[in-house]
Structure formats: structure tokens, C-alpha cells
Scaffold this motif. Structure first.
Motif, PDB file in Angstrom:
ATOM      1  N   VAL A  84       6.477  50.700  61.242  1.00  0.00           N
ATOM      2  CA  VAL A  84       7.894  50.974  61.448  1.00  0.00           C
ATOM      3  C   VAL A  84       8.007  52.221  62.320  1.00  0.00           C
ATOM      4  CG1 VAL A  84      10.091  51.533  60.342  1.00  0.00           C
ATOM      5  CG2 VAL A  84       8.513  49.923  59.242  1.00  0.00           C
ATOM      6  N   ARG A 107      13.968  50.825  66.385  1.00  0.00           N
ATOM      7  CA  ARG A 107      15.413  50.669  66.533  1.00  0.00           C
ATOM      8  C   ARG A 107      15.863  50.825  67.984  1.00  0.00           C
ATOM      9  NH1 ARG A 107      18.084  55.877  65.880  1.00  0.00           N
ATOM     10  NH2 ARG A 107      19.891  54.820  65.008  1.00  0.00           N
ATOM     11  N   ASP A 133      16.092  47.037  63.034  1.00  0.00           N
ATOM     12  CA  ASP A 133      16.212  48.172  62.114  1.00  0.00           C
ATOM     13  C   ASP A 133      15.047  48.105  61.118  1.00  0.00           C
ATOM     14  OD1 ASP A 133      16.819  50.013  60.189  1.00  0.00           O
ATOM     15  OD2 ASP A 133      18.839  49.279  59.780  1.00  0.00           O
ATOM     16  N   SER A 135      14.089  50.048  58.795  1.00  0.00           N
ATOM     17  CA  SER A 135      14.230  50.595  57.438  1.00  0.00           C
ATOM     18  C   SER A 135      14.275  49.478  56.392  1.00  0.00           C
ATOM     19  CB  SER A 135      15.474  51.478  57.335  1.00  0.00           C
ATOM     20  OG  SER A 135      16.637  50.746  57.656  1.00  0.00           O
ATOM     21  N   LEU A 149       4.636  54.045  58.391  1.00  0.00           N
ATOM     22  CA  LEU A 149       5.904  54.555  58.919  1.00  0.00           C
ATOM     23  C   LEU A 149       5.625  55.772  59.779  1.00  0.00           C
ATOM     24  CD1 LEU A 149       6.942  52.960  56.320  1.00  0.00           C
ATOM     25  CD2 LEU A 149       8.876  54.535  56.390  1.00  0.00           C
ATOM     26  N   ALA A 153      11.080  59.559  55.619  1.00  0.00           N
ATOM     27  CA  ALA A 153      12.114  59.157  54.667  1.00  0.00           C
ATOM     28  C   ALA A 153      12.107  60.150  53.497  1.00  0.00           C
ATOM     29  CB  ALA A 153      11.827  57.749  54.161  1.00  0.00           C
ATOM     30  N   PRO A 157      10.738  53.843  51.203  1.00  0.00           N
ATOM     31  CA  PRO A 157      11.860  52.899  51.120  1.00  0.00           C
ATOM     32  C   PRO A 157      11.537  51.687  50.246  1.00  0.00           C
ATOM     33  CG  PRO A 157      11.457  53.582  53.395  1.00  0.00           C
ATOM     34  CD  PRO A 157      10.301  54.073  52.591  1.00  0.00           C
ATOM     35  N   LEU A 160      10.513  48.300  51.828  1.00  0.00           N
ATOM     36  CA  LEU A 160       9.158  48.286  52.374  1.00  0.00           C
ATOM     37  C   LEU A 160       8.122  48.179  51.252  1.00  0.00           C
ATOM     38  CD1 LEU A 160       9.462  50.916  55.236  1.00  0.00           C
ATOM     39  CD2 LEU A 160       9.597  48.437  55.382  1.00  0.00           C
ATOM     40  N   LEU A 206      13.672  58.824  59.516  1.00  0.00           N
ATOM     41  CA  LEU A 206      13.900  57.384  59.488  1.00  0.00           C
ATOM     42  C   LEU A 206      15.416  57.171  59.420  1.00  0.00           C
ATOM     43  CD1 LEU A 206      12.548  54.528  59.213  1.00  0.00           C
ATOM     44  CD2 LEU A 206      12.856  54.797  56.748  1.00  0.00           C
ATOM     45  N   GLU A 208      18.730  54.429  59.652  1.00  0.00           N
ATOM     46  CA  GLU A 208      19.151  53.029  59.592  1.00  0.00           C
ATOM     47  C   GLU A 208      19.978  52.681  60.827  1.00  0.00           C
ATOM     48  OE1 GLU A 208      21.103  51.774  56.058  1.00  0.00           O
ATOM     49  OE2 GLU A 208      19.530  52.500  54.726  1.00  0.00           O
TER      50      GLU A 208
END
Length: 213
Positions: A84, A107, A133, A135, A149, A153, A157, A160, A206, A208
Motif C-alpha cells: 500500500v 491513491r 484507495d 487504506s 505499508l 497509520a 488498519p 488490511l 496514510l 483515505e
């Protein structure tokens, strides 16, 4: 700017001196020329152990952090990996030499397009790059053996963690600000989650939603 033999020796020496000692990780990083992932003003600093700016206000991580994250992820040859935060594509390229398949999402559509050009140039056919996205992960392709990642964060998350196989590993920076973050390794066991703190780091947050180019 291509990496010559002297650059390469210094590059690998620096990685080892910062704690990147896993032979497979070092071999993968030796195969991926970081200079291909940095354009313009900063290209001449491609082989220094420092983060550098890329498009869309993002950064390419310093090589020693890429190495430590890759080493902690402990990717096996049959693994399916989700990254990510594609960014420049450098981390995904390194992972592609270790995994069966790498899915990388970002993103920013522009970053994904630029990374895809580099993957094509390097003939890395086992990477799938998508502008989404991240997230929320990539449920269509879940579960994953490994998840990485490259953005911080506050906590790992939930979506994930749900997409990580039992026995799988997630490596990510966590922290509530861009000044205090820890790189952690999460192992998903039958009995729950096992956390290991690796070192202090500094990553972009991170976020969204999709980014504006």
C-alpha cells in the motif's frame, strides 16, 4: 544515471552497516537500480541513504529503510504480497524479486502510471499496479501472505489485517504524527496478533480517498 561497481559496493556496504543482513534482501536490492526511480534534480543523489522527493508531494524511502522493511517482511518465493503506497515503485520492484506476485496500490494515479513505465522497462511481469484507495486494501485479491505499508497509520488498519493470511506478516509505520513513528512487524497467528517494534521511522501519513494529481 546508472549505478557503477563502486556505487554498488558502497550501496551494499551502507545497507549492511544499517542492519540489512539478509542475503536474499541484499540480492534483490542489488538487482534494482534506485537511479531509475528518481528523476530530475535529485537523480545524482540516488545512491545515498536518504529519502528523496518524487511527484505528488511524496517521497522515495531511504534504501536502508526499504531494506529493513523488506527483511522484516520475510517474503518467500510462493508469496502473494500487497504493498500500500506504490510511490516511485522502487519498493515494489525489490519485492518482485522475492515474491511470486506483488500487488501495489496508490491513491495517486500519476505515481502508478510512472511506476508502471519503470516496471515495464525492467521487465518485471509479476507486479500489478493499481490506482485505488489503499487504506481498504484489495479485497478482490485477498488473502495475502505479506502486506507492506509505506505510509503511517495510527494503528494497523482493520481491513488490511482482515486480508492477511493466518501465519502472514504485515510491516508498517505507526504513529499519530509525522515526528514520532515506529516501524512495526505484525504476525497474524491462530491465537491473535503478535507485534514487534523494529525502529523509529518517518513516513507520510496514510490518507483515505484518492489523491489529486
Amino acid at each position: 544515471m546508472a549505478m557503477d561497481a563502486e556505487d554498488q559496493m558502497q550501496f551494499l556496504y551502507t545497507l549492511r552497516s544499517k542492519g540489512v543482513t539478509d542475503a536474499r534482501t541484499l540480492s534483490a536490492m542489488e538487482k534494482v537500480d534506485r537511479g531509475m526511480f528518481i528523476q530530475g534534480l535529485f537523480a545524482e543523489r540516488a545512491y545515498e541513504d536518504m529519502p528523496l522527493p518524487i511527484s505528488c508531494g511524496q517521497t522515495i524511502s531511504q534504501p536502508s529503510v526499504v531494506g529493513l522493511m523488506t527483511q522484516a517482511l520475510n517474503v518467500q518465493p510462493r508469496d502473494k504480497v500487497l504493498e500500500v503506497g506504490t510511490g516511485s515503485g522502487y519498493q515494489a520492484a525489490v519485492l518482485s524479486y522475492l515474491a511470486r506476485r506483488v500487488y501495489t496500490v496508490d491513491r495517486y494515479a500519476r505515481l502508478v502510471r510512472e511506476a508502471q513505465v519503470r516496471f515495464n522497462q525492467l521487465d518485471l511481469a509479476n507486479i500489478t499496479a493499481m490506482a485505488i484507495d489503499g487504506s481498504f486494501g484489495l479485497p478482490d485479491q485477498a488473502p495475502f501472505d505479506r502486506i507492506l505499508l509505506t505510509a503511517a497509520a495510527e494503528d494497523p488498519p482493520g481491513p488490511l489485517l482482515a486480508q492477511l493470511k493466518t501465519g502472514g506478516i504485515m510491516v508498517l509505520p505507526v504513529g499519530q504524527s509525522d515526528t514520532v513513528q515506529s516501524l512495526i512487524k505484525v504476525t497474524k497467528l491462530e491465537s491473535g496478533l503478535e507485534y514487534e517494534e523494529l525502529r523509529s521511522v518517518r513516513f507520510v501519513p496514510l490518507v483515505e480517498g484518492m489523491g489529486q494529481e
